[in-house]
Design an enzyme around this catalytic site. Structure first.
Site, PDB file in Angstrom:
ATOM      1  N   GLY A  91       9.983  -3.988  -5.994  1.00 45.17           N
ATOM      2  CA  GLY A  91       9.819  -3.900  -7.444  1.00 45.17           C
ATOM      3  C   GLY A  91       8.552  -3.222  -7.917  1.00 45.17           C
ATOM      4  O   GLY A  91       8.284  -3.182  -9.121  1.00 45.17           O
ATOM      5  N   HIS A  92       7.774  -2.666  -7.003  1.00 40.38           N
ATOM      6  CA  HIS A  92       6.515  -2.014  -7.373  1.00 40.38           C
ATOM      7  C   HIS A  92       6.702  -0.489  -7.389  1.00 40.38           C
ATOM      8  O   HIS A  92       6.858   0.125  -6.337  1.00 40.38           O
ATOM      9  CB  HIS A  92       5.410  -2.391  -6.379  1.00 40.38           C
ATOM     10  CG  HIS A  92       5.204  -3.866  -6.231  1.00 40.38           C
ATOM     11  ND1 HIS A  92       4.544  -4.621  -7.181  1.00 40.38           N
ATOM     12  CD2 HIS A  92       5.594  -4.741  -5.262  1.00 40.38           C
ATOM     13  CE1 HIS A  92       4.520  -5.890  -6.794  1.00 40.38           C
ATOM     14  NE2 HIS A  92       5.155  -5.987  -5.633  1.00 40.38           N
ATOM     15  N   ARG A  93       6.683   0.113  -8.557  1.00 39.18           N
ATOM     16  CA  ARG A  93       6.906   1.553  -8.710  1.00 39.18           C
ATOM     17  C   ARG A  93       5.590   2.304  -8.767  1.00 39.18           C
ATOM     18  O   ARG A  93       4.800   2.153  -9.700  1.00 39.18           O
ATOM     19  CB  ARG A  93       7.720   1.815  -9.973  1.00 39.18           C
ATOM     20  CG  ARG A  93       9.183   1.410  -9.859  1.00 39.18           C
ATOM     21  CD  ARG A  93       9.979   2.376  -8.988  1.00 39.18           C
ATOM     22  NE  ARG A  93      10.024   3.690  -9.574  1.00 39.18           N
ATOM     23  CZ  ARG A  93      10.989   4.115 -10.408  1.00 39.18           C
ATOM     24  NH1 ARG A  93      11.995   3.315 -10.713  1.00 39.18           N
ATOM     25  NH2 ARG A  93      10.956   5.328 -10.908  1.00 39.18           N
TER      26      ARG A  93
END
Length: 212
Positions: free
Chosen positions: A89-91
């Site tokens: 979930g870390h862009r």
């Protein structure tokens, strides 16, 4: 309590894996004495279907997920780590890498999750102590991953890799590697493997290739 009685002990992975999203070939093992926990409890991280997420996985909320696939005759040392769940979930391309929650920050929140694809470990791979394999990486047959290496990209067959993706050398010549990959000795029946042991347990690569 330590899962392993001594550092001489190892566990066949196929006999103990319960997570439905892990696939393991015959004879691959984990030796985890120095970290005291089983393979699934310590080495596999963020993979749905483990003990803490079994109910969520069986409920079908998340659908298909990236899997961990390990081939035959792999040797995995204590503390090796396989990171799953894609980017978690870390862009990196967004202004913030934080995974905002809708219940706190509203309906404008977007999911940053991206899958990385299956993490695939080939056959006859040796992974050293505390090496970290990142999501979606494919490690080729016969490769060796050094202790505490961090592997963020694919590893070619029969490569020796240390540190951060640093390829030291190929274990054999390109011609020999191609022949070994064609032979697929790890798929041989037991009687053929037993007959080949004297030469398989040697450095006589030319003689071994003649067995095909």
């Amino acid at each position: 309590m330590n899962e392993f009685a001594s550092w001489l002990e190892s566990r066949a992975l196929k006999e103990q894996i319960v997570n439905p999203n892990i696939e393991v070939g015959e004879h691959s093992y984990y030796s985890g004495f120095y970290h005291g926990k089983s393979f699934e409890d310590l080495a596999v991280r963020y993979l749905l279907g483990d003990g803490s997420t079994k109910d969520i996985w069986e409920a079908g909320v998340y659908g298909e997920v990236d899997k961990l696939i390990i081939g035959k005759f792999c040797s995995i040392a204590s503390g090796a780590c396989f990171m799953l769940a894609g980017n978690q979930g870390h862009r990196l391309d967004w202004i913030s890498t934080f995974p905002f929650a809708t219940d706190t920050f509203g309906d404008g929140v977007k999911s940053g999750f991206e899958r990385a694809g299956n993490t695939v470990i080939g056959n006859d791979v040796w992974i050293g102590s505390e090496a970290m394999i990142m999501p979606g990486v494919h490690i080729g047959d016969g490769a060796v991953i050094g202790a505490r290496a961090v592997i963020t990209k694919d590893v070619a067959p029969y490569s020796l890799v240390v540190a951060n993706n640093r390829v030291i050398k190929k274990r054999f010549s390109e011609q020999a590697i191609a022949q070994l990959l064609e032979m697929k000795w790890w798929d041989w029946p037991m009687d053929k493997l037993q007959a080949a042991m004297p030469i398989l347990c040697s450095g006589n690569i030319e003689g071994f290739i003649r067995l095909k």
